[in-house]
Design a protein around this motif. Structure first.
Motif, PDB file in Angstrom:
ATOM      1  N   UNK A 208       1.730   3.516 -15.203  1.00 60.12           N
ATOM      2  CA  UNK A 208       1.287   2.932 -16.473  1.00 60.12           C
ATOM      3  C   UNK A 208       0.469   1.668 -16.234  1.00 60.12           C
ATOM      4  N   UNK A 209       0.896   0.861 -15.257  1.00 60.29           N
ATOM      5  CA  UNK A 209       0.160  -0.356 -14.934  1.00 60.29           C
ATOM      6  C   UNK A 209      -1.244  -0.058 -14.459  1.00 60.29           C
ATOM      7  N   UNK A 210      -1.393   1.026 -13.694  1.00 61.55           N
ATOM      8  CA  UNK A 210      -2.722   1.423 -13.214  1.00 61.55           C
ATOM      9  C   UNK A 210      -3.590   1.893 -14.374  1.00 61.55           C
ATOM     10  N   UNK A 211      -3.020   2.715 -15.253  1.00 62.47           N
ATOM     11  CA  UNK A 211      -3.785   3.200 -16.395  1.00 62.47           C
ATOM     12  C   UNK A 211      -4.178   2.053 -17.325  1.00 62.47           C
ATOM     13  N   UNK A 212      -3.297   1.068 -17.451  1.00 63.62           N
ATOM     14  CA  UNK A 212      -3.588  -0.082 -18.315  1.00 63.62           C
ATOM     15  C   UNK A 212      -4.565  -1.055 -17.678  1.00 63.62           C
ATOM     16  N   UNK A 213      -4.934  -0.795 -16.412  1.00 67.14           N
ATOM     17  CA  UNK A 213      -5.822  -1.679 -15.650  1.00 67.14           C
ATOM     18  C   UNK A 213      -5.271  -3.099 -15.580  1.00 67.14           C
ATOM     19  N   UNK A 214      -3.960  -3.182 -15.474  1.00 70.84           N
ATOM     20  CA  UNK A 214      -3.263  -4.461 -15.418  1.00 70.84           C
ATOM     21  C   UNK A 214      -2.850  -4.715 -13.965  1.00 70.84           C
ATOM     22  N   UNK A 215      -3.736  -5.331 -13.214  1.00 69.13           N
ATOM     23  CA  UNK A 215      -3.490  -5.538 -11.784  1.00 69.13           C
ATOM     24  C   UNK A 215      -2.278  -6.423 -11.496  1.00 69.13           C
ATOM     25  N   UNK A 216      -2.118  -7.548 -12.214  1.00 62.00           N
ATOM     26  CA  UNK A 216      -0.926  -8.374 -11.949  1.00 62.00           C
ATOM     27  C   UNK A 216       0.367  -7.617 -12.194  1.00 62.00           C
ATOM     28  N   UNK A 217       0.415  -6.839 -13.288  1.00 57.26           N
ATOM     29  CA  UNK A 217       1.632  -6.083 -13.591  1.00 57.26           C
ATOM     30  C   UNK A 217       1.878  -5.003 -12.535  1.00 57.26           C
ATOM     31  N   UNK A 218       0.818  -4.290 -12.167  1.00 59.86           N
ATOM     32  CA  UNK A 218       0.950  -3.263 -11.143  1.00 59.86           C
ATOM     33  C   UNK A 218       1.480  -3.864  -9.846  1.00 59.86           C
ATOM     34  N   UNK A 219       0.936  -5.023  -9.456  1.00 59.31           N
ATOM     35  CA  UNK A 219       1.375  -5.665  -8.217  1.00 59.31           C
ATOM     36  C   UNK A 219       2.839  -6.091  -8.299  1.00 59.31           C
TER      37      UNK A 219
END
Length: 346
Positions: A208-219
């Motif tokens: 979901x973090x990748x799809x949302x393009x949310x790099x800080x959250x993904x990390x």
């Protein structure tokens, strides 16, 4: 609710269980206070549900009270042809002593129809739309305010990171603070000491973090998985499956411009379709195929067959997935951050 007249039918639906539950509970309390003391719970699981029973309950004499509530649980929000007709018929000839409450745990533009329109005409419909990430701070602040708590912006951010977008977890943490007697202004240090980490990092949130393009959250989720003892080989299959789907749909789009039709034929969730379509608009099938190849190398690293740091390499793949256009520019900076956090964890 305090001022409104009781209506024959209510529909409360949405993908936020907490909001659906709280809205339904408030309505039940209102009805009980107004004399609807008998409550009949009906569960529809889409398999063999007797919709004739709805009419029978509505027309039968009440055993315990002059007014009653028919509490129908319809998890999927899809009653089918027979159910749709039964609900519409109830609304058309609703008994004066009976109220129908329908709650659904799913809702989108594909739901609804004649039956939900019938409820809107004779009663009321309320949709608990998902709280978006940028709305979560205001929502949580409001919850804290109802308990007399005022959190600083930094304290609020700590709480947001702990609950990871989970409204049930957020509500539980607010309730725990209230039970501890916390009131007034709360600093970041106080919040950190009071609140347990309720986030549940898993591969689905990573995707979901990748799809949302949310790099800080993904990390942060990737670090959370590593800290919790997750192993790279356990993450690769689901990530690989998702990337292969993106590569496939991107290929379909390139050939026929019918990627969405194919997603619908494959019964992908509507919300997932929107995510995938946004992603394949940013990058083609060749791009996602290259990420699949990189992920295969990560898998080999994690098993000692190729030299390299599997976690760092996995982060690089996910960063390119999250922001296909800008990834090549920002990966270096993100990798520095990942290394610093990894060292801090160690």
């Amino acid at each position: 609710l305090a001022k409104a007249d009781v209506k024959p039918g209510y529909l409360i639906c949405g993908q936020e269980p907490l909001l659906v539950q709280e809205c339904a509970d408030a309505l039940r309390a209102k009805l009980k206070a107004d004399g609807f003391s008998e409550r009949i719970v009906l569960e529809s699981d889409d398999s063999g549900f007797d919709w004739d029973g709805l009419y029978q309950h509505a027309s039968a004499m009440s055993l315990f009270a002059s007014q009653r509530l028919l509490d129908l649980r319809l998890p999927t929000g899809k009653p089918g042809k027979d159910g749709s007709q039964a609900i519409a018929d109830f609304c058309a000839q609703a008994p004066s002593d009976t109220v129908l409450l329908i709650t659904c745990q799913e809702w989108s533009t594909k739901h609804g129809g004649k039956w939900s329109e019938a409820i809107e005409q004779c009663g009321q419909m309320a949709v608990a739309w998902q709280v978006k990430p940028h709305e979560m701070g205001a929502w949580l602040n409001q919850r804290l305010a109802t308990k007399g708590i005022s959190a600083s912006s930094e304290a609020l951010q700590i709480l947001l990171e702990c609950v990871e977008g989970n409204l049930l977890a957020a509500n539980q943490e607010v309730a725990k603070l209230a039970m501890q007697g916390v009131t007034g202004a709360v600093s970041a240090e106080q919040m950190r000491s009071w609140v347990a980490d309720s986030s549940r990092f898993d591969v689905f949130k990573l995707i979901d973090g990748c799809y949302a393009q949310d790099l800080p959250r993904m990390s942060r989720i990737l670090h959370g998985l590593k800290a919790e003892g997750e192993q790279v080989p356990g993450l690769v299959p689901m990530l690989g499956k998702e990337l292969m789907s993106l590569a496939y749909y991107a290929q379909v789009q390139e050939k026929s411009r019918r990627a969405q039709a194919q997603m619908q034929a494959d019964r992908q969730w509507q919300s997932k379709q929107a995510q995938m379509l946004r992603m394949i608009d940013m990058a083609g099938s060749a791009y996602f195929e290259s990420l699949i190849q990189q992920l295969a190398a990560v898998d080999k690293m994690s098993k000692g067959r190729v030299v390299g740091d599997a976690w760092v390499s996995l982060h690089r793949v996910l960063a390119q997935w999250a922001v296909p256009v800008a990834a090549l520019v920002i990966v270096g900076a993100m990798m520095v951050g990942f290394g610093m956090l990894a060292n801090a964890t160690q």
